[in-house]
Write a protein that holds these residues in place. Structure first.
Motif: not given
Length: 234
Positions: A152-177
């Motif tokens: 693999f190869s990956a370039k250095a990025v500045q925001e908005p590039g990068g890694l993101y995590e999302g968390r929330g309760d969807v239909r009452g179930v903890a969800t991670r994105i």
């Protein structure tokens, strides 16, 4: 008496001649003294001291190769060589976190270390790993998923590039994105609900407006992940 006058004269001349001869002999220098005097006058012959032996020369030891400079804080995003998976790595102060995702069924969060320019990350179950090198501009190496490895190869990025995590309760179930945003704006991600064996498609992400992510009416809190975050076992 007159007849003895010539004889007396001859004797007188002889005596005078002997006297002059004695004076001449006494006035000549002694021939044997001259060489001795000359020898005494000549300076004593001295032997010049031998020059000091040159000091042994040794080749100076080659300086050790400099350690590659550590990257203090950076995010990288890219893909495996055959486009099998997308890879994101974020580093900070000797730590590294990552996310590997194909947008369909493969997704894993990873943690690891940075030593000099070397990175090594593993998922919590050990089935997914990233190993390689990085500098200020790029990261490269191998990504392994369930026993299969790809470069693999990956370039250095500045925001908005990068890694993101999302968390929330969807239909009452903890969800991670998880989302990976590459430098060219491409987004790859998957969502996983608690208790679910298989991931689901991730909702669209606009990294310039992360507070607008909603799944089935439930708001999702989106954060940018850096190398200092804990992402495994959460």
């Amino acid at each position: 008496m007159k007849r003895y006058a010539p004889l007396l004269t001859l004797l007188a001349v002889a005596v005078l001649g002997l006297g002059l001869l004695a004076v001449n002999v006494a006035g000549e220098p002694d021939g044997s003294a001259a060489p001795a005097a000359a020898a005494a006058a000549a300076p004593a012959e001295t032997t010049a001291p031998a020059p000091p032996a040159p000091a042994p020369t040794t080749e100076p030891a080659a300086p050790p190769a400099p350690e590659p400079p550590a990257v203090a804080e950076k995010a990288y995003a890219g893909r495996s060589s055959g486009d099998e998976v997308t890879v994101a790595v974020a580093v900070k102060d000797g730590r590294a976190v990552g996310y590997v995702c194909d947008g369909e069924e493969i997704e894993a969060w990873l943690e690891g270390t940075v030593e000099g320019d070397t990175i090594a990350l593993r998922s919590g179950d050990g089935e997914v790993g990233v190993a390689g090198n990085l500098d200020e501009d790029a990261a490269f190496g191998d990504v392994t998923v369930n026993g299969q490895s790809w470069p693999f190869s990956a370039k250095a990025v500045q925001e908005p590039g990068g890694l993101y995590e999302g968390r929330g309760d969807v239909r009452g179930v903890a969800t991670r994105i998880g989302w990976i945003v590459e430098g060219d704006g491409r987004v790859t991600g998957l969502a996983r609900s608690a208790g679910s064996a298989a991931p689901q498609p991730a909702p669209p992400l606009d990294p310039n407006a992360p507070d607008r992510v909603v799944v089935d009416g439930a708001p999702i809190t989106v954060t940018t992940i850096d190398g200092g975050d804990v992402v495994v076992g959460r």
